[in-house]
Scaffold this active site. Structure first.
Site, mmCIF file in Angstrom:
data_model
loop_
_atom_site.group_PDB
_atom_site.id
_atom_site.type_symbol
_atom_site.label_atom_id
_atom_site.label_comp_id
_atom_site.label_asym_id
_atom_site.label_seq_id
_atom_site.Cartn_x
_atom_site.Cartn_y
_atom_site.Cartn_z
ATOM 1 N N ARG A 109 0.879 -1.180 0.000
ATOM 2 C CA ARG A 109 0.000 0.000 0.000
ATOM 3 C C ARG A 109 0.909 1.220 0.000
ATOM 4 O O ARG A 109 1.672 1.413 0.955
ATOM 5 C CB ARG A 109 -0.915 -0.021 1.224
ATOM 6 C CG ARG A 109 -1.649 1.299 1.415
ATOM 7 C CD ARG A 109 -2.805 1.207 2.372
ATOM 8 N NE ARG A 109 -3.910 0.478 1.778
ATOM 9 C CZ ARG A 109 -5.165 0.552 2.220
ATOM 10 N NH1 ARG A 109 -5.473 1.298 3.274
ATOM 11 N NH2 ARG A 109 -6.122 -0.141 1.632
ATOM 12 N N HIS A 136 -7.052 0.966 -6.712
ATOM 13 C CA HIS A 136 -7.327 0.090 -5.565
ATOM 14 C C HIS A 136 -7.967 -1.191 -6.121
ATOM 15 O O HIS A 136 -9.152 -1.444 -5.942
ATOM 16 C CB HIS A 136 -8.261 0.802 -4.594
ATOM 17 C CG HIS A 136 -8.301 0.187 -3.224
ATOM 18 N ND1 HIS A 136 -7.509 -0.884 -2.860
ATOM 19 C CD2 HIS A 136 -9.053 0.491 -2.132
ATOM 20 C CE1 HIS A 136 -7.766 -1.205 -1.600
ATOM 21 N NE2 HIS A 136 -8.698 -0.392 -1.143
ATOM 22 N N GLN A 139 -10.033 -3.817 -3.978
ATOM 23 C CA GLN A 139 -11.374 -3.326 -3.641
ATOM 24 C C GLN A 139 -12.350 -3.608 -4.787
ATOM 25 O O GLN A 139 -13.469 -4.069 -4.562
ATOM 26 C CB GLN A 139 -11.297 -1.814 -3.370
ATOM 27 C CG GLN A 139 -12.615 -1.194 -2.990
ATOM 28 C CD GLN A 139 -13.127 -1.674 -1.637
ATOM 29 O OE1 GLN A 139 -12.400 -1.649 -0.656
ATOM 30 N NE2 GLN A 139 -14.364 -2.118 -1.584
ATOM 31 N N ASP A 231 -17.112 7.320 -2.475
ATOM 32 C CA ASP A 231 -15.913 7.192 -1.639
ATOM 33 C C ASP A 231 -15.650 8.566 -1.033
ATOM 34 O O ASP A 231 -16.286 9.566 -1.419
ATOM 35 C CB ASP A 231 -14.734 6.727 -2.515
ATOM 36 C CG ASP A 231 -13.451 6.459 -1.726
ATOM 37 O OD1 ASP A 231 -13.515 6.337 -0.482
ATOM 38 O OD2 ASP A 231 -12.378 6.382 -2.359
ATOM 39 N N CYS A 271 -16.442 1.924 -0.234
ATOM 40 C CA CYS A 271 -15.310 1.034 0.085
ATOM 41 C C CYS A 271 -14.950 1.071 1.565
ATOM 42 O O CYS A 271 -14.312 0.155 2.060
ATOM 43 C CB CYS A 271 -14.113 1.409 -0.758
ATOM 44 S SG CYS A 271 -13.585 3.109 -0.517
ATOM 45 N N ARG A 299 -13.724 -8.649 0.733
ATOM 46 C CA ARG A 299 -12.283 -8.426 0.581
ATOM 47 C C ARG A 299 -11.523 -9.702 0.947
ATOM 48 O O ARG A 299 -10.552 -10.064 0.300
ATOM 49 C CB ARG A 299 -11.822 -7.269 1.483
ATOM 50 C CG ARG A 299 -12.433 -5.915 1.175
ATOM 51 C CD ARG A 299 -12.023 -5.388 -0.175
ATOM 52 N NE ARG A 299 -10.579 -5.275 -0.283
ATOM 53 C CZ ARG A 299 -9.864 -4.241 0.174
ATOM 54 N NH1 ARG A 299 -10.474 -3.212 0.712
ATOM 55 N NH2 ARG A 299 -8.556 -4.216 0.043
HETATM 56 N N1 CP Z 1 -11.465 -0.171 1.775
HETATM 57 C C1 CP Z 1 -10.219 -0.299 2.259
HETATM 58 O O1 CP Z 1 -9.260 -0.549 1.541
HETATM 59 O O2 CP Z 1 -10.119 -0.148 3.599
HETATM 60 P P1 CP Z 1 -8.749 0.009 4.421
HETATM 61 O O3 CP Z 1 -8.137 1.320 4.008
HETATM 62 O O4 CP Z 1 -9.154 -0.020 5.847
HETATM 63 O O5 CP Z 1 -7.840 -1.132 4.069
HETATM 64 N N1 NVA Z 2 -9.804 6.700 -1.843
HETATM 65 C C1 NVA Z 2 -9.513 6.274 -0.495
HETATM 66 C C2 NVA Z 2 -9.775 4.811 -0.345
HETATM 67 C C3 NVA Z 2 -9.512 4.249 1.028
HETATM 68 C C4 NVA Z 2 -9.740 2.776 1.111
HETATM 69 C C5 NVA Z 2 -8.066 6.599 -0.164
HETATM 70 O O1 NVA Z 2 -7.194 6.410 -1.015
HETATM 71 O O2 NVA Z 2 -7.804 7.078 0.943
#
Ligand code: CP
Ligand code: NVA
Length: 313
Positions: A109, A136, A139, A231, A271, A299
Protein backbone atom coordinates in the site's frame (compact mmCIF):
# COMPACT_ATOMS: atom_id res chain seq x y z
CA UNK A 1 -1.03 -15.82 -16.75
CA UNK A 2 -1.32 -13.25 -13.97
CA UNK A 3 2.18 -12.41 -12.65
CA UNK A 4 1.45 -9.34 -10.50
CA UNK A 5 -1.79 -7.54 -9.66
CA UNK A 6 -1.01 -3.83 -9.85
CA UNK A 7 -4.05 -2.66 -11.80
CA UNK A 8 -7.60 -3.92 -12.22
CA UNK A 9 -6.73 -3.95 -15.94
CA UNK A 10 -4.19 -6.74 -15.32
CA UNK A 11 -7.10 -9.20 -15.40
CA UNK A 12 -8.57 -10.03 -18.79
CA UNK A 13 -12.28 -10.86 -18.65
CA UNK A 14 -11.96 -14.65 -18.46
CA UNK A 15 -9.37 -14.45 -15.67
CA UNK A 16 -11.44 -11.92 -13.73
CA UNK A 17 -14.49 -14.16 -14.00
CA UNK A 18 -12.50 -17.22 -12.93
CA UNK A 19 -11.09 -15.35 -9.93
CA UNK A 20 -14.56 -14.22 -8.82
CA UNK A 21 -15.85 -17.76 -9.24
CA UNK A 22 -13.02 -19.03 -7.09
CA UNK A 23 -13.74 -16.40 -4.43
CA UNK A 24 -17.36 -17.56 -4.31
CA UNK A 25 -16.25 -21.16 -3.80
CA UNK A 26 -13.81 -20.14 -1.06
CA UNK A 27 -16.54 -18.11 0.63
CA UNK A 28 -19.03 -20.98 0.53
CA UNK A 29 -16.41 -23.41 1.86
CA UNK A 30 -15.34 -21.09 4.65
CA UNK A 31 -18.92 -20.33 5.67
CA UNK A 32 -19.78 -24.04 5.81
CA UNK A 33 -16.80 -24.69 8.11
CA UNK A 34 -14.71 -26.45 5.47
CA UNK A 35 -11.11 -25.46 4.79
CA UNK A 36 -9.75 -25.13 1.31
CA UNK A 37 -7.34 -28.12 0.87
CA UNK A 38 -4.64 -28.99 -1.61
CA UNK A 39 -4.49 -32.35 -3.40
CA UNK A 40 -2.68 -33.94 -0.41
CA UNK A 41 -5.33 -32.79 2.04
CA UNK A 42 -3.10 -30.05 3.52
CA UNK A 43 -3.74 -26.34 3.62
CA UNK A 44 -2.56 -24.89 0.30
CA UNK A 45 -0.30 -22.11 1.63
CA UNK A 46 1.44 -23.98 4.44
CA UNK A 47 4.85 -22.39 5.03
CA UNK A 48 4.06 -19.40 2.79
CA UNK A 49 4.43 -15.78 3.89
CA UNK A 50 2.86 -12.69 2.39
CA UNK A 51 4.75 -9.46 3.20
CA UNK A 52 2.42 -6.51 3.80
CA UNK A 53 4.38 -3.34 3.08
CA UNK A 54 2.06 -0.49 4.10
CA UNK A 55 2.94 3.21 3.84
CA UNK A 56 -0.61 4.23 4.86
CA UNK A 57 -3.12 3.01 7.47
CA UNK A 58 -5.55 0.15 6.77
CA UNK A 59 -8.22 -1.91 8.49
CA UNK A 60 -9.92 -3.97 5.77
CA UNK A 61 -7.03 -4.62 3.39
CA UNK A 62 -4.59 -5.58 6.11
CA UNK A 63 -6.90 -7.81 8.13
CA UNK A 64 -8.35 -9.47 5.03
CA UNK A 65 -4.84 -10.37 3.83
CA UNK A 66 -3.64 -11.50 7.27
CA UNK A 67 -6.75 -13.55 8.06
CA UNK A 68 -6.82 -14.90 4.50
CA UNK A 69 -3.22 -16.13 4.75
CA UNK A 70 -3.93 -17.76 8.13
CA UNK A 71 -7.03 -19.49 6.78
CA UNK A 72 -4.99 -20.88 3.86
CA UNK A 73 -2.25 -22.20 6.17
CA UNK A 74 0.30 -19.40 5.66
CA UNK A 75 0.91 -16.10 7.41
CA UNK A 76 1.18 -12.38 6.78
CA UNK A 77 4.14 -10.26 7.89
CA UNK A 78 3.09 -6.61 8.36
CA UNK A 79 5.71 -3.88 7.81
CA UNK A 80 4.65 -0.29 8.39
CA UNK A 81 6.46 2.79 7.11
CA UNK A 82 8.06 3.05 10.56
CA UNK A 83 9.49 -0.44 10.23
CA UNK A 84 11.17 -0.20 6.85
CA UNK A 85 10.89 3.40 5.59
CA UNK A 86 10.86 2.33 1.93
CA UNK A 87 12.87 4.75 -0.19
CA UNK A 88 14.43 6.31 2.94
CA UNK A 89 16.30 3.71 4.99
CA UNK A 90 16.39 1.40 2.00
CA UNK A 91 15.65 1.81 -1.72
CA UNK A 92 12.47 0.33 -3.19
CA UNK A 93 14.45 -2.10 -5.44
CA UNK A 94 16.43 -3.33 -2.43
CA UNK A 95 13.26 -3.86 -0.40
CA UNK A 96 11.87 -5.93 -3.29
CA UNK A 97 15.08 -7.95 -3.69
CA UNK A 98 15.34 -8.66 0.04
CA UNK A 99 11.71 -9.62 0.55
CA UNK A 100 11.85 -11.95 -2.46
CA UNK A 101 14.45 -14.07 -0.64
CA UNK A 102 12.07 -14.76 2.28
CA UNK A 103 8.45 -14.44 1.25
CA UNK A 104 6.28 -15.87 -1.52
CA UNK A 105 4.33 -12.67 -2.31
CA UNK A 106 4.27 -8.96 -1.47
CA UNK A 107 1.19 -6.76 -0.96
CA UNK A 108 2.07 -3.05 -0.93
CA UNK A 109 0.00 0.00 0.00
CA UNK A 110 1.86 3.04 -1.27
CA UNK A 111 1.52 6.74 -1.90
CA UNK A 112 2.90 6.70 -5.45
CA UNK A 113 1.74 4.09 -7.93
CA UNK A 114 5.30 4.06 -9.35
CA UNK A 115 6.41 2.44 -6.07
CA UNK A 116 4.35 -0.73 -6.64
CA UNK A 117 5.59 -0.81 -10.23
CA UNK A 118 9.19 -0.60 -9.01
CA UNK A 119 8.55 -3.33 -6.43
CA UNK A 120 7.15 -5.55 -9.18
CA UNK A 121 10.10 -4.81 -11.47
CA UNK A 122 12.67 -5.91 -8.88
CA UNK A 123 10.78 -8.61 -6.97
CA UNK A 124 11.01 -12.22 -8.07
CA UNK A 125 7.69 -12.98 -6.33
CA UNK A 126 4.19 -11.66 -7.18
CA UNK A 127 3.39 -8.10 -6.09
CA UNK A 128 -0.16 -7.00 -5.26
CA UNK A 129 -1.28 -3.36 -5.23
CA UNK A 130 -3.00 -2.99 -1.85
CA UNK A 131 -3.88 0.65 -2.80
CA UNK A 132 -1.89 3.35 -4.53
CA UNK A 133 -2.74 6.91 -5.50
CA UNK A 134 -3.83 5.57 -8.90
CA UNK A 135 -5.73 2.35 -8.15
CA UNK A 136 -7.33 0.09 -5.56
CA UNK A 137 -7.71 -3.11 -7.57
CA UNK A 138 -8.40 -5.49 -4.62
CA UNK A 139 -11.37 -3.33 -3.64
CA UNK A 140 -12.83 -3.54 -7.15
CA UNK A 141 -12.75 -7.36 -7.02
CA UNK A 142 -14.72 -7.36 -3.76
CA UNK A 143 -17.17 -4.85 -5.23
CA UNK A 144 -17.81 -7.02 -8.29
CA UNK A 145 -18.35 -10.10 -6.11
CA UNK A 146 -20.82 -8.12 -3.96
CA UNK A 147 -22.73 -6.93 -7.03
CA UNK A 148 -22.82 -10.45 -8.44
CA UNK A 149 -24.23 -11.82 -5.19
CA UNK A 150 -26.99 -9.20 -5.21
CA UNK A 151 -27.94 -9.26 -8.88
CA UNK A 152 -26.85 -12.73 -10.05
CA UNK A 153 -25.08 -11.29 -13.07
CA UNK A 154 -22.66 -8.48 -13.87
CA UNK A 155 -22.80 -7.69 -17.59
CA UNK A 156 -25.35 -4.99 -18.30
CA UNK A 157 -25.65 -3.75 -14.69
CA UNK A 158 -25.58 0.02 -14.34
CA UNK A 159 -23.10 1.09 -11.66
CA UNK A 160 -23.12 4.80 -10.81
CA UNK A 161 -20.02 6.19 -9.12
CA UNK A 162 -20.54 9.67 -7.69
CA UNK A 163 -17.75 11.76 -6.16
CA UNK A 164 -13.99 11.97 -6.57
CA UNK A 165 -12.43 10.42 -9.69
CA UNK A 166 -9.87 8.68 -7.47
CA UNK A 167 -8.07 5.36 -7.07
CA UNK A 168 -11.26 3.48 -6.12
CA UNK A 169 -13.11 5.02 -9.08
CA UNK A 170 -10.27 4.07 -11.47
CA UNK A 171 -10.21 0.40 -10.51
CA UNK A 172 -14.02 0.18 -10.56
CA UNK A 173 -14.10 1.66 -14.07
CA UNK A 174 -11.45 -0.75 -15.33
CA UNK A 175 -12.87 -3.92 -13.80
CA UNK A 176 -16.46 -2.86 -14.45
CA UNK A 177 -15.69 -2.19 -18.12
CA UNK A 178 -13.81 -5.51 -18.42
CA UNK A 179 -16.83 -7.39 -17.07
CA UNK A 180 -19.40 -5.65 -19.30
CA UNK A 181 -20.99 -3.24 -16.81
CA UNK A 182 -22.38 0.16 -17.69
CA UNK A 183 -20.28 2.40 -15.43
CA UNK A 184 -21.66 5.94 -15.12
CA UNK A 185 -19.35 8.40 -13.38
CA UNK A 186 -20.27 11.84 -12.01
CA UNK A 187 -17.46 14.01 -10.65
CA UNK A 188 -16.85 17.74 -10.23
CA UNK A 189 -15.14 19.04 -13.38
CA UNK A 190 -11.69 19.32 -11.77
CA UNK A 191 -11.86 15.90 -10.12
CA UNK A 192 -12.51 13.64 -13.08
CA UNK A 193 -10.71 10.31 -13.45
CA UNK A 194 -7.24 10.14 -15.03
CA UNK A 195 -7.55 10.46 -18.85
CA UNK A 196 -5.35 7.38 -19.45
CA UNK A 197 -7.62 5.28 -17.24
CA UNK A 198 -10.68 6.60 -19.07
CA UNK A 199 -9.17 5.60 -22.42
CA UNK A 200 -8.24 2.13 -21.18
CA UNK A 201 -11.66 1.60 -19.58
CA UNK A 202 -13.36 2.69 -22.80
CA UNK A 203 -11.28 0.16 -24.76
CA UNK A 204 -12.25 -2.58 -22.32
CA UNK A 205 -15.91 -1.57 -22.55
CA UNK A 206 -15.80 -1.79 -26.35
CA UNK A 207 -14.44 -5.34 -26.08
CA UNK A 208 -16.94 -6.46 -23.42
CA UNK A 209 -20.09 -4.70 -24.61
CA UNK A 210 -20.03 -2.53 -21.49
CA UNK A 211 -20.17 1.23 -21.30
CA UNK A 212 -18.30 4.06 -19.61
CA UNK A 213 -19.92 7.48 -19.32
CA UNK A 214 -18.70 10.62 -17.60
CA UNK A 215 -20.57 13.71 -16.52
CA UNK A 216 -20.73 16.35 -13.82
CA UNK A 217 -24.34 15.48 -13.03
CA UNK A 218 -24.97 13.06 -10.15
CA UNK A 219 -28.64 12.74 -11.18
CA UNK A 220 -27.66 11.78 -14.72
CA UNK A 221 -25.25 9.12 -13.44
CA UNK A 222 -27.65 7.66 -10.87
CA UNK A 223 -30.65 7.56 -13.23
CA UNK A 224 -31.72 3.93 -13.59
CA UNK A 225 -28.70 2.62 -11.64
CA UNK A 226 -28.59 -0.86 -10.11
CA UNK A 227 -25.89 0.29 -7.68
CA UNK A 228 -24.74 3.67 -6.42
CA UNK A 229 -21.16 3.95 -5.18
CA UNK A 230 -19.20 6.70 -3.47
CA UNK A 231 -15.91 7.19 -1.64
CA UNK A 232 -14.38 9.90 0.54
CA UNK A 233 -13.90 13.33 -1.02
CA UNK A 234 -10.28 13.57 0.13
CA UNK A 235 -8.19 10.40 0.06
CA UNK A 236 -5.27 9.46 2.28
CA UNK A 237 -2.51 11.95 1.57
CA UNK A 238 -5.03 14.67 0.55
CA UNK A 239 -6.33 15.45 4.05
CA UNK A 240 -5.03 19.03 3.79
CA UNK A 241 -7.42 19.60 0.85
CA UNK A 242 -10.51 18.34 2.70
CA UNK A 243 -11.91 21.75 3.73
CA UNK A 244 -11.43 23.23 0.25
CA UNK A 245 -13.02 20.24 -1.44
CA UNK A 246 -16.09 20.00 0.83
CA UNK A 247 -18.25 22.72 -0.81
CA UNK A 248 -17.29 21.57 -4.33
CA UNK A 249 -18.34 18.00 -3.59
CA UNK A 250 -21.49 18.78 -1.57
CA UNK A 251 -23.82 18.32 -4.60
CA UNK A 252 -22.33 14.83 -5.01
CA UNK A 253 -23.49 13.55 -1.61
CA UNK A 254 -25.34 10.22 -1.66
CA UNK A 255 -28.62 10.96 0.11
CA UNK A 256 -32.27 9.96 -0.16
CA UNK A 257 -33.04 12.64 -2.78
CA UNK A 258 -30.30 11.42 -5.09
CA UNK A 259 -31.15 7.75 -4.51
CA UNK A 260 -34.71 8.42 -5.66
CA UNK A 261 -33.31 8.54 -9.22
CA UNK A 262 -31.89 5.00 -9.04
CA UNK A 263 -33.85 1.80 -9.52
CA UNK A 264 -35.87 0.66 -6.52
CA UNK A 265 -33.64 -2.38 -6.05
CA UNK A 266 -30.42 -0.32 -6.27
CA UNK A 267 -27.79 -1.08 -3.64
CA UNK A 268 -25.59 1.52 -1.96
CA UNK A 269 -21.84 0.93 -1.99
CA UNK A 270 -18.82 2.47 -0.28
CA UNK A 271 -15.31 1.03 0.09
CA UNK A 272 -15.00 2.38 3.67
CA UNK A 273 -13.86 4.10 5.78
CA UNK A 274 -16.73 6.58 5.32
CA UNK A 275 -17.33 10.11 6.51
CA UNK A 276 -21.00 10.00 7.47
CA UNK A 277 -22.67 13.34 6.75
CA UNK A 278 -20.14 14.19 4.02
CA UNK A 279 -20.06 11.96 0.94
CA UNK A 280 -22.95 9.84 2.25
CA UNK A 281 -25.72 10.42 4.78
CA UNK A 282 -26.07 8.14 7.80
CA UNK A 283 -29.54 6.94 6.77
CA UNK A 284 -28.14 5.75 3.43
CA UNK A 285 -24.98 3.99 4.63
CA UNK A 286 -26.72 2.39 7.62
CA UNK A 287 -30.00 1.72 5.80
CA UNK A 288 -31.39 -1.51 4.31
CA UNK A 289 -30.02 -0.89 0.82
CA UNK A 290 -26.44 -0.56 1.98
CA UNK A 291 -24.07 -3.44 1.14
CA UNK A 292 -20.93 -1.84 2.55
CA UNK A 293 -20.18 -4.62 5.04
CA UNK A 294 -20.70 -7.28 2.37
CA UNK A 295 -18.09 -5.41 0.34
CA UNK A 296 -15.81 -5.42 3.38
CA UNK A 297 -16.36 -9.14 4.02
CA UNK A 298 -15.76 -9.97 0.38
CA UNK A 299 -12.28 -8.43 0.58
CA UNK A 300 -11.31 -11.59 2.46
CA UNK A 301 -12.68 -14.01 -0.12
CA UNK A 302 -11.36 -12.23 -3.23
CA UNK A 303 -7.93 -11.65 -1.71
CA UNK A 304 -7.67 -15.36 -0.84
CA UNK A 305 -8.59 -16.21 -4.43
CA UNK A 306 -6.07 -13.66 -5.72
CA UNK A 307 -3.17 -15.05 -3.68
CA UNK A 308 -3.96 -18.63 -4.68
CA UNK A 309 -4.12 -17.57 -8.33
CA UNK A 310 -0.83 -15.63 -8.19
CA UNK A 311 0.91 -18.54 -6.44
CA UNK A 312 -0.52 -21.06 -8.93
CA UNK A 313 -2.23 -23.06 -6.17
N1 CP B 1 -11.47 -0.17 1.78
C1 CP B 1 -10.22 -0.30 2.26
O1 CP B 1 -9.26 -0.55 1.54
O2 CP B 1 -10.12 -0.15 3.60
P1 CP B 1 -8.75 0.01 4.42
O3 CP B 1 -8.14 1.32 4.01
O4 CP B 1 -9.15 -0.02 5.85
O5 CP B 1 -7.84 -1.13 4.07
N1 NVA C 1 -9.80 6.70 -1.84
C1 NVA C 1 -9.51 6.27 -0.50
C2 NVA C 1 -9.78 4.81 -0.34
C3 NVA C 1 -9.51 4.25 1.03
C4 NVA C 1 -9.74 2.78 1.11
C5 NVA C 1 -8.07 6.60 -0.16
O1 NVA C 1 -7.19 6.41 -1.01
O2 NVA C 1 -7.80 7.08 0.94
Amino acid sequence: MLQHYLSAADLPRAEAEALLQRAQTLKAEWNSGEHCRDSNGGLPLQGNTLALVFEKPSLRTRVAFEAGMTQLGGNGSYLSANDIDMGGRESVPDVARNLSRWVQAIAARVFKHATVETLARYATVPVINALSDLEHPCQALADMLTLYERHNHLAGLRLAYVGDGNNVCHSLMLLGATLGLDVAIACPADYRPDPNIITLAQQRATESGGQISLSSSPIEAVAGADAVYTDVWASMGQEHEAARRRPLFQPYQINADLLAHAQEHAVIMHCLPAHRGEEITTDMIDGPRSVVFDQAENRLHVQKALILTLLHK
